[in-house]
Write a protein that holds these residues in place. Structure first.
Motif, PDB file in Angstrom:
ATOM      1  N   ILE A  17       0.955  -1.322  -0.057  1.00 50.48           N
ATOM      2  CA  ILE A  17      -0.117   0.043  -0.169  1.00 50.48           C
ATOM      3  C   ILE A  17       0.852   1.037   0.067  1.00 50.48           C
ATOM      4  O   ILE A  17       0.515   2.149  -0.912  1.00 50.48           O
ATOM      5  CB  ILE A  17      -0.798  -0.065   1.106  1.00 50.48           C
ATOM      6  CG1 ILE A  17      -1.934  -1.218   1.056  1.00 50.48           C
ATOM      7  CG2 ILE A  17      -1.716   1.275   1.324  1.00 50.48           C
ATOM      8  CD1 ILE A  17      -2.752  -1.396   2.358  1.00 50.48           C
ATOM      9  N   ILE A  18       1.910   1.109   0.977  1.00 40.70           N
ATOM     10  CA  ILE A  18       2.897   2.523   1.067  1.00 40.70           C
ATOM     11  C   ILE A  18       3.506   2.665  -0.423  1.00 40.70           C
ATOM     12  O   ILE A  18       3.663   3.643  -0.830  1.00 40.70           O
ATOM     13  CB  ILE A  18       3.905   2.301   2.044  1.00 40.70           C
ATOM     14  CG1 ILE A  18       3.006   2.154   3.439  1.00 40.70           C
ATOM     15  CG2 ILE A  18       4.873   3.366   1.818  1.00 40.70           C
ATOM     16  CD1 ILE A  18       4.002   1.612   4.447  1.00 40.70           C
ATOM     17  N   LYS A  19       3.977   1.459  -1.010  1.00 38.48           N
ATOM     18  CA  LYS A  19       4.649   1.636  -2.477  1.00 38.48           C
ATOM     19  C   LYS A  19       3.646   2.278  -3.386  1.00 38.48           C
ATOM     20  O   LYS A  19       4.141   3.038  -4.225  1.00 38.48           O
ATOM     21  CB  LYS A  19       5.094   0.255  -2.755  1.00 38.48           C
ATOM     22  CG  LYS A  19       5.657   0.154  -4.132  1.00 38.48           C
ATOM     23  CD  LYS A  19       6.328  -1.107  -4.470  1.00 38.48           C
ATOM     24  CE  LYS A  19       7.056  -1.184  -5.710  1.00 38.48           C
ATOM     25  NZ  LYS A  19       7.578  -2.758  -6.121  1.00 38.48           N
ATOM     26  N   SER A  20       2.444   1.762  -3.346  1.00 36.62           N
ATOM     27  CA  SER A  20       1.222   2.306  -4.205  1.00 36.62           C
ATOM     28  C   SER A  20       1.150   3.699  -4.145  1.00 36.62           C
ATOM     29  O   SER A  20       1.100   4.710  -5.051  1.00 36.62           O
ATOM     30  CB  SER A  20       0.062   1.576  -4.210  1.00 36.62           C
ATOM     31  OG  SER A  20      -1.034   1.795  -5.364  1.00 36.62           O
ATOM     32  N   ILE A  21       1.295   4.323  -2.859  1.00 33.02           N
ATOM     33  CA  ILE A  21       0.825   5.583  -2.404  1.00 33.02           C
ATOM     34  C   ILE A  21       1.908   6.447  -3.040  1.00 33.02           C
ATOM     35  O   ILE A  21       1.769   7.482  -3.500  1.00 33.02           O
ATOM     36  CB  ILE A  21       0.448   5.726  -0.931  1.00 33.02           C
ATOM     37  CG1 ILE A  21      -0.679   5.040  -0.372  1.00 33.02           C
ATOM     38  CG2 ILE A  21       0.650   7.419  -0.702  1.00 33.02           C
ATOM     39  CD1 ILE A  21      -0.865   4.998   1.100  1.00 33.02           C
ATOM     40  N   LYS A  22       3.132   5.829  -3.070  1.00 34.57           N
ATOM     41  CA  LYS A  22       4.320   6.684  -3.367  1.00 34.57           C
ATOM     42  C   LYS A  22       4.418   6.875  -4.947  1.00 34.57           C
ATOM     43  O   LYS A  22       5.079   7.866  -5.364  1.00 34.57           O
ATOM     44  CB  LYS A  22       5.727   6.020  -2.815  1.00 34.57           C
ATOM     45  CG  LYS A  22       5.833   6.097  -1.251  1.00 34.57           C
ATOM     46  CD  LYS A  22       7.270   5.463  -1.055  1.00 34.57           C
ATOM     47  CE  LYS A  22       7.654   5.522   0.465  1.00 34.57           C
ATOM     48  NZ  LYS A  22       8.539   4.924   0.804  1.00 34.57           N
ATOM     49  N   LYS A  23       3.703   5.875  -5.658  1.00 35.64           N
ATOM     50  CA  LYS A  23       3.574   6.061  -6.987  1.00 35.64           C
ATOM     51  C   LYS A  23       2.618   7.051  -7.403  1.00 35.64           C
ATOM     52  O   LYS A  23       2.247   7.301  -8.705  1.00 35.64           O
ATOM     53  CB  LYS A  23       3.149   4.663  -7.582  1.00 35.64           C
ATOM     54  CG  LYS A  23       4.519   3.595  -7.502  1.00 35.64           C
ATOM     55  CD  LYS A  23       3.918   2.373  -8.215  1.00 35.64           C
ATOM     56  CE  LYS A  23       5.018   1.349  -8.110  1.00 35.64           C
ATOM     57  NZ  LYS A  23       4.532   0.089  -8.801  1.00 35.64           N
ATOM     58  N   GLY A  24       1.602   7.731  -6.412  1.00 37.84           N
ATOM     59  CA  GLY A  24       0.915   8.797  -6.680  1.00 37.84           C
ATOM     60  C   GLY A  24      -0.677   8.194  -6.730  1.00 37.84           C
ATOM     61  O   GLY A  24      -1.651   8.863  -6.909  1.00 37.84           O
ATOM     62  N   ASN A  25      -0.860   6.938  -6.238  1.00 32.46           N
ATOM     63  CA  ASN A  25      -2.202   6.467  -6.216  1.00 32.46           C
ATOM     64  C   ASN A  25      -2.843   6.951  -4.710  1.00 32.46           C
ATOM     65  O   ASN A  25      -2.289   6.767  -3.614  1.00 32.46           O
ATOM     66  CB  ASN A  25      -2.005   4.866  -6.213  1.00 32.46           C
ATOM     67  CG  ASN A  25      -1.901   4.375  -7.633  1.00 32.46           C
ATOM     68  OD1 ASN A  25      -2.348   4.782  -8.789  1.00 32.46           O
ATOM     69  ND2 ASN A  25      -0.675   3.724  -7.836  1.00 32.46           N
ATOM     70  N   HIS A  26      -4.006   7.478  -4.654  1.00 31.12           N
ATOM     71  CA  HIS A  26      -4.838   7.836  -3.702  1.00 31.12           C
ATOM     72  C   HIS A  26      -6.158   7.297  -3.422  1.00 31.12           C
ATOM     73  O   HIS A  26      -6.977   7.579  -2.632  1.00 31.12           O
ATOM     74  CB  HIS A  26      -4.928   9.329  -3.424  1.00 31.12           C
ATOM     75  CG  HIS A  26      -3.815   9.972  -3.373  1.00 31.12           C
ATOM     76  ND1 HIS A  26      -2.691  10.324  -4.363  1.00 31.12           N
ATOM     77  CD2 HIS A  26      -3.183  10.494  -2.225  1.00 31.12           C
ATOM     78  CE1 HIS A  26      -1.811  11.168  -3.622  1.00 31.12           C
ATOM     79  NE2 HIS A  26      -1.860  11.188  -2.441  1.00 31.12           N
ATOM     80  N   ALA A  27      -6.457   6.312  -4.353  1.00 33.34           N
ATOM     81  CA  ALA A  27      -7.647   5.264  -3.973  1.00 33.34           C
ATOM     82  C   ALA A  27      -7.170   4.089  -4.688  1.00 33.34           C
ATOM     83  O   ALA A  27      -7.023   3.648  -5.815  1.00 33.34           O
ATOM     84  CB  ALA A  27      -8.705   5.848  -5.080  1.00 33.34           C
ATOM     85  N   ILE A  28      -7.017   3.061  -3.545  1.00 28.60           N
ATOM     86  CA  ILE A  28      -6.206   1.746  -3.908  1.00 28.60           C
ATOM     87  C   ILE A  28      -7.091   0.620  -3.328  1.00 28.60           C
ATOM     88  O   ILE A  28      -7.755   0.681  -2.195  1.00 28.60           O
ATOM     89  CB  ILE A  28      -4.952   1.665  -3.054  1.00 28.60           C
ATOM     90  CG1 ILE A  28      -4.100   2.744  -3.545  1.00 28.60           C
ATOM     91  CG2 ILE A  28      -4.329   0.354  -3.327  1.00 28.60           C
ATOM     92  CD1 ILE A  28      -2.741   3.174  -2.472  1.00 28.60           C
ATOM     93  N   MET A  29      -7.508  -0.578  -4.214  1.00 31.35           N
ATOM     94  CA  MET A  29      -7.999  -1.682  -3.712  1.00 31.35           C
ATOM     95  C   MET A  29      -7.183  -2.493  -3.324  1.00 31.35           C
ATOM     96  O   MET A  29      -6.148  -2.842  -3.825  1.00 31.35           O
ATOM     97  CB  MET A  29      -9.077  -2.493  -4.742  1.00 31.35           C
ATOM     98  CG  MET A  29      -9.925  -3.222  -4.377  1.00 31.35           C
ATOM     99  SD  MET A  29     -11.159  -3.772  -5.596  1.00 31.35           S
ATOM    100  CE  MET A  29     -12.360  -2.604  -4.898  1.00 31.35           C
ATOM    101  N   ILE A  30      -7.234  -3.177  -2.009  1.00 35.21           N
ATOM    102  CA  ILE A  30      -6.296  -4.423  -1.366  1.00 35.21           C
ATOM    103  C   ILE A  30      -7.337  -5.853  -1.298  1.00 35.21           C
ATOM    104  O   ILE A  30      -8.485  -5.537  -0.902  1.00 35.21           O
ATOM    105  CB  ILE A  30      -5.944  -3.864  -0.149  1.00 35.21           C
ATOM    106  CG1 ILE A  30      -5.436  -2.456  -0.161  1.00 35.21           C
ATOM    107  CG2 ILE A  30      -5.244  -4.834   0.383  1.00 35.21           C
ATOM    108  CD1 ILE A  30      -6.118  -1.223  -0.055  1.00 35.21           C
ATOM    109  N   THR A  31      -6.800  -6.724  -1.867  1.00 29.92           N
ATOM    110  CA  THR A  31      -7.341  -7.995  -1.743  1.00 29.92           C
ATOM    111  C   THR A  31      -6.801  -8.880  -0.801  1.00 29.92           C
ATOM    112  O   THR A  31      -5.426  -8.966  -0.800  1.00 29.92           O
ATOM    113  CB  THR A  31      -7.417  -8.631  -3.310  1.00 29.92           C
ATOM    114  OG1 THR A  31      -6.295  -9.045  -3.505  1.00 29.92           O
ATOM    115  CG2 THR A  31      -8.067  -7.800  -4.204  1.00 29.92           C
TER     116      THR A  31
END
Length: 461
Positions: A17-31
């Motif tokens: 999740i942290i890695k995705s946020i650092k890529k600029g994502n602010h709406a992330i689905m986690i499975t």
């Protein structure tokens, strides 16, 4: 001070999740599969967020999940003064009165495309949104790209079983239903009337008999298709000397709480239910699941099945599928590679809807369920007969069992169900004229295409 530490695979999810946020994502689905601690992961993220003074909004759709999440959040030392937990039904009515959150959690996020969820999400465009679900898929195949920009996958079920994070499972499927009678509603789920027609009167006796044969002494939850069937099954278990109770949305709150407590304390062996215990509610001592409700929803199927897979040393879960759900979805232990894209628009990928399910065999002697490799049952050694795929029969007629005045409505339901059925198929997979007609209508093909395909398949001369 935190009372628990994340397991390695849960920490991997946080890191993802942290890695995705650092890529600029602010709406992330986690499975993450059911029974693997999504709430624990959310609690840890909430702890870190509130420690920095950030405000958190936690959204669910059932009160029982709210109560459990509050306990977990407090155990993880989340600053509850900065954390608001509640049901989507409540928040959507008072969204204008909510303090703007910095972080929004949505649990069971495969529901997120509903208007109530979207109203809350759209009200706080600046908030980081983390959407957790075990099954990012909807019956209509609609993806989630309107809401999220990235997917962080959790571990596969097979990995979790191998590393003893989930219990291994023995899956049994007695063929105690006339699947040809099942009809499909507009929303893709099975019509309740057709379920009543398809399930034979002796199903309840068979359910008890097979439980005693395959899972005697194990605490079980039985998923029934309506309140009457849940009550009837509980009565049958009690008549056979196995303590059982029935719960549903109609059960008074105090009585439901008492039944749950008695089950947790081992005073009740079987809980039969309709429309409850599918998502979120933690009953850790379930060792057996009895499926008496057919479904078209992979989400429901996995929630049903994996309810029994909380691990314990030496445990093997037992799933008894009386309604052929395994024929539609494969085994719950199969690896599934999820996507946030529209599942009906993706071809050749291993996503939950477009994947070709490997044929599952059910031994008629011992009811074991497995992927067939030869003509012998690997469990009891019995000779296996030629397999026939169990699926909805779109060609079945309802006129003899339904009032004539309802014919037009029933025909539309069947046509809608047939259209949904052929949408993911290739022409080579269509087996009759009705399927060819539905496919041609869906694709805009002319009548000549139907005639050519039918001739090639030998359906007409």
């Amino acid at each position: 001070m935190r009372l628990f530490k994340l397991r390695d695979y849960q920490q991997e999810t946080v890191d993802g999740i942290i890695k995705s946020i650092k890529k600029g994502n602010h709406a992330i689905m986690i499975t993450s599969p059911p029974r693997t601690g999504k709430t624990v992961v959310m609690a840890e993220i909430a702890r870190r967020a509130t420690a920095k003074g950030n405000r958190v909004l936690f959204i669910v759709h059932r009160k029982e999940i709210v109560d459990q999440a509050k306990i977990t959040f407090k155990q993880q030392s989340v600053n509850m003064k900065l954390c608001t937990l509640g049901m989507v039904q409540t928040f959507t009515r008072r969204v204008d009165k909510l303090k703007p959150p910095d972080l929004i959690f949505i649990d069971e996020a495969h529901h997120v495309l509903g208007k109530t969820y979207l109203r809350i999400i759209n009200a706080f465009p600046r908030a980081l949104k983390l959407l957790f679900t075990a099954t990012p898929i909807r019956l209509n195949g609609k993806g989630f790209t309107d809401v999220v920009t990235d997917l962080v996958p959790g571990k596969q079920v097979s990995w979790l079983i191998k590393h003893k994070m989930l219990a291994p499972v023995d899956y049994y499927a007695p063929k105690a239903i006339n699947v040809a009678r099942l009809k499909v509603k507009r929303n893709g789920e099975f019509d309740t009337k057709s379920i009543e027609q398809a399930i034979k009167p002796k199903i309840y006796g068979n359910a008890v008999k097979n439980y005693k044969k395959l899972a005697a002494g194990k605490q079980a939850i039985a998923y029934c298709y309506n309140v009457a069937s849940a009550e009837k099954l509980a009565a049958e278990f009690n008549r056979k000397g196995i303590k059982a109770a029935s719960v549903s949305g109609n059960t008074p709150k105090d009585k439901r709480k008492q039944i749950i407590n008695d089950y947790r304390n081992g005073k009740i062996m079987i809980v039969t239910n309709a429309e409850l215990f599918t998502e979120g509610l933690d009953l850790p001592n379930v060792d057996c699941v009895i499926q008496l409700r057919p479904t078209q929803s992979l989400s429901l199927f996995l929630q049903f099945s994996m309810r029994s897979m909380n691990p314990r040393k030496g445990k093997r879960a037992v799933i008894i599928d009386h309604v052929g759900n395994v024929e539609r979805f494969g085994l719950p232990t199969d690896d599934r590679n999820w996507t946030i894209q529209d599942t009906k628009s993706i071809k050749g990928t291993n996503n939950a809807s477009s994947t070709e399910i490997k044929p599952v065999t059910v031994c008629e002697q011992c009811f074991a369920t497995f992927y067939r490799t030869n003509d012998k049952c690997p469990f009891c050694g019995a000779d296996l007969k030629r397999e026939e795929t169990i699926e909805v029969d779109e060609d079945a007629k309802l006129e003899k069992v339904e009032a004539i005045k309802r014919k037009e409505r029933i025909d539309k339901i069947l046509n809608d169900g047939l259209t949904n059925y052929v949408a993911d198929k290739r022409p080579s997979e269509l087996n009759n004229m009705e399927q060819l007609k539905a496919y041609a209508k869906l694709k805009g093909y002319k009548r000549g295409w139907i005639f050519y395909q039918a001739k090639q398949k030998g359906l007409i001369r």
